[in-house]
Design a protein around this motif. Sequence first.
Motif, short mmCIF file in Angstrom:
data_model
loop_
_atom_site.label_atom_id
_atom_site.label_comp_id
_atom_site.label_asym_id
_atom_site.label_seq_id
_atom_site.Cartn_x
_atom_site.Cartn_y
_atom_site.Cartn_z
N ARG A 173 2.74 -4.69 -15.96
CA ARG A 173 1.41 -4.62 -15.35
C ARG A 173 0.41 -5.39 -16.19
O ARG A 173 0.43 -5.34 -17.41
CB ARG A 173 0.95 -3.16 -15.25
N ASP A 176 -4.16 -3.40 -13.25
CA ASP A 176 -3.49 -2.56 -12.25
C ASP A 176 -2.47 -3.34 -11.44
O ASP A 176 -1.86 -2.79 -10.52
CB ASP A 176 -4.55 -1.99 -11.27
N THR A 177 -2.30 -4.58 -11.76
CA THR A 177 -1.46 -5.44 -10.93
C THR A 177 -0.06 -5.55 -11.51
O THR A 177 0.10 -5.86 -12.69
CB THR A 177 -2.07 -6.86 -10.83
N ALA A 248 -0.03 -13.40 -8.29
CA ALA A 248 -0.01 -11.94 -8.33
C ALA A 248 -1.39 -11.32 -8.09
O ALA A 248 -1.49 -10.16 -7.70
CB ALA A 248 0.55 -11.44 -9.66
N ASN A 250 -3.74 -10.69 -10.32
CA ASN A 250 -4.36 -9.97 -11.43
C ASN A 250 -5.60 -10.71 -11.90
O ASN A 250 -5.72 -11.93 -11.73
CB ASN A 250 -3.38 -9.80 -12.59
#
Lengths: 412, 412
Positions: A173, A176-177, A248, A250
């Motif tokens: 992570r 939170d991703t 992703a 993030n």
Amino acid sequence: MSHPVSPLALQTYPDLPPIAGVRLATAQAGIRYKGRTDVLFLLMEPGTRAAGVFTRSKCPSAAVDWCREQLGGGAARALVVNSGNANAFTGLKGREAVARTAAIAARAAGCAPEEVFVASTGVIGEPLDAGKFEGVLEDCAGRAGSGASHWTEAARAIMTTDTFPKLATRRARIGDTEVTLNGIAKGAGMIAPDMATMLSFVFTDAVLDAPVLQHLLARGTRQSFNCVTIDGDTSTSDTLMLFATAKAGNAPVADPANPRLAAFAAALDDLLIELAQLVARDGEGARKFVTVEAEGAVDDASAHRIALSIANSPLVKTAVAGEDANWGRVVMAVGKAGEPADRDRLAIWFGDVRVAVAGARDPAYDEAAASAVMQRPEVTIRVDLGLGTGRARVWTCDLTKAYVEINGDYRS
Amino acid sequence: MSHPVSPLALQTYPDLPPIAGVRLATAQAGIRYKGRTDVLFLLMEPGTRAAGVFTRSKCPSAAVDWCREQLGGGAARALVVNSGNANAFTGLKGREAVARTAAIAARAAGCAPEEVFVASTGVIGEPLDAGKFEGVLEDCAGRAGSGASHWTEAARAIMTTDTFPKLATRRARIGDTEVTLNGIAKGAGMIAPDMATMLSFVFTDAVLDAPVLQHLLARGTRQSFNCVTIDGDTSTSDTLMLFATAKAGNAPVADPANPRLAAFAAALDDLLIELAQLVARDGEGARKFVTVEAEGAVDDASAHRIALSIANSPLVKTAVAGEDANWGRVVMAVGKAGEPADRDRLAIWFGDVRVAVAGARDPAYDEAAASAVMQRPEVTIRVDLGLGTGRARVWTCDLTKAYVEINGDYRS
């Protein structure tokens, strides 16, 4: 050319998940091998950033020169890897072959040649005919996919004397991703920790800038690929690259020391160690996977050099091959490392069996117990210098007749 | 333990002449081997001076420690060499074993223990029972002689995995006086040029003081034993000593640079090179005698390191074993040496066949000619860095399955 699968191979290969923004395919370009794939073409979507560490050889391959030059841009759209020919020590022709490969790949990927990275592995000194990629890479681009089988096929296509494909995957992570990391590698001879060693490519969907990637990759290399040695020989072509597709979602992290990157960095380190160990497990002719631990050295760097001196010693490695608990050769290897050592403080273990202490054979030494350790497929050799708190761990394999056989007729 | 005689052995061994002031004998002390001699006892008359160079290992044997201590005195009356047990890494017991050996030898020779030099070769880490010399050395002293057969027997008694005895002799003039030099040596594994390498003892009847001897020996070592490598492994016990009995009657020369010593120094250098080459010819499992020449380096030291990088490369050595003109591996070894090199100026020869030039395969490269070179029992690999005038030459052997076999079951 074909050798039985190493007895140290893992029982199963992991299924690698897709990485958003990455598609790949393999093909038979007929570079050298017949009846097997020998080229990997991997496409990455715009926004992908790249980092790399390369051989410290003073005679690097043309492909390594090219990658170093292009890394300045930090952007990547495609990767071409061929096996069977290293395109090393091929002079001007070698540089032209790389440029042509990049041009063909750029056309197939719809990007600039400067966004194409190239790696070659195989015989040194033979001109590489880049014309063999003509049509092949375009075809690859048309059928490239992201399934688990594509990753396994990629790991297979880059093999030379490897006896099994090397793949690993991790999740981590960033904030939170959840992000994913996939890696492939190939060994298996001409491996020494004077750099990234061999070819390895790691891909992630994380959003990370090139300088951050470079920092994390360099740090991770020190504890992984730079801790693996097969024969102390450093390839002209060692290449380890990390690509991030930025899919992703993030939030970007600009400082590599930011705690929000800790989990990602740990996952990367762990993945690199797994790949590096797979390389040692597939060392040419390997029958034993050997972990060498040095502790009690004056500092970590000294411990690292002592561990490598043991791991690179032909006499230690042949003793392991012969399942001989010959700790005298470990003493020899400590002594020749050139690092601070005090014979009379030295202790040595094979597995859990302490064989020597305070500069002499352990009074409780049990030859049968030591022999039992040596008969296992995985052997740990540990030395305590008794001088300080420096420690290091490296991985290698034994030196067998099969190594000589493989390397005595590689070219013929 | 017994292996066929190396195919690289010379056809005949030289008959060594007597050295005035030296008598020697061998015996079976039952240290480890059965049915063969394993101890050499050599007596020198009063007035004999000694010099020595020893392993640079940080874990030297007890015998090496002893010799270093006694050399301060500069005087020598006896030498005890045993094979079968290196008395290395044997702790306090090892020191006691050396002291007891010297005491027994001193009694037998009628001298002080401090005038006795001791060397041991064989397994590391096993306590040496010096009690086995009791009676044996006295018996040797009684029947010691100076004939050619005594020298041959001496060279045999110190063998371990050697497959043939190593002897050489030279004559030289100091002023108008003819002096003689005799040398013996043993290899054959755990050889690397980080020092005097292995055991070798040279005797002369010349009148020369210890500091002069030390100077000449150290200088000669650099171009001989420090240019031999079998496996890059440095023994805990490497010892090279030079003894001068002062019986020849030449006028003493106090300055080692005095031109009156030039002929003697040249003869010593030549003898050391012959002995060093014999060690390489008897490298464990050797089938090829390999000379590596590096030229065009930035300086001689750089050339030496590049030549050693080639000579120690397992991939180069297995290629030679396979009679494979794999010059790509030579490029690799140059590249990993860490010395200044420019790939595009590099040229490489196997024998007289130039295989690579200006950073690529020689346009006139003839595979058949290169292969013919590789099939010979003696192979020269030459590299020209194209950078300067630095040059060096080292000797090694190939890496064969027999090396792995010998070292995989040495102890069992």
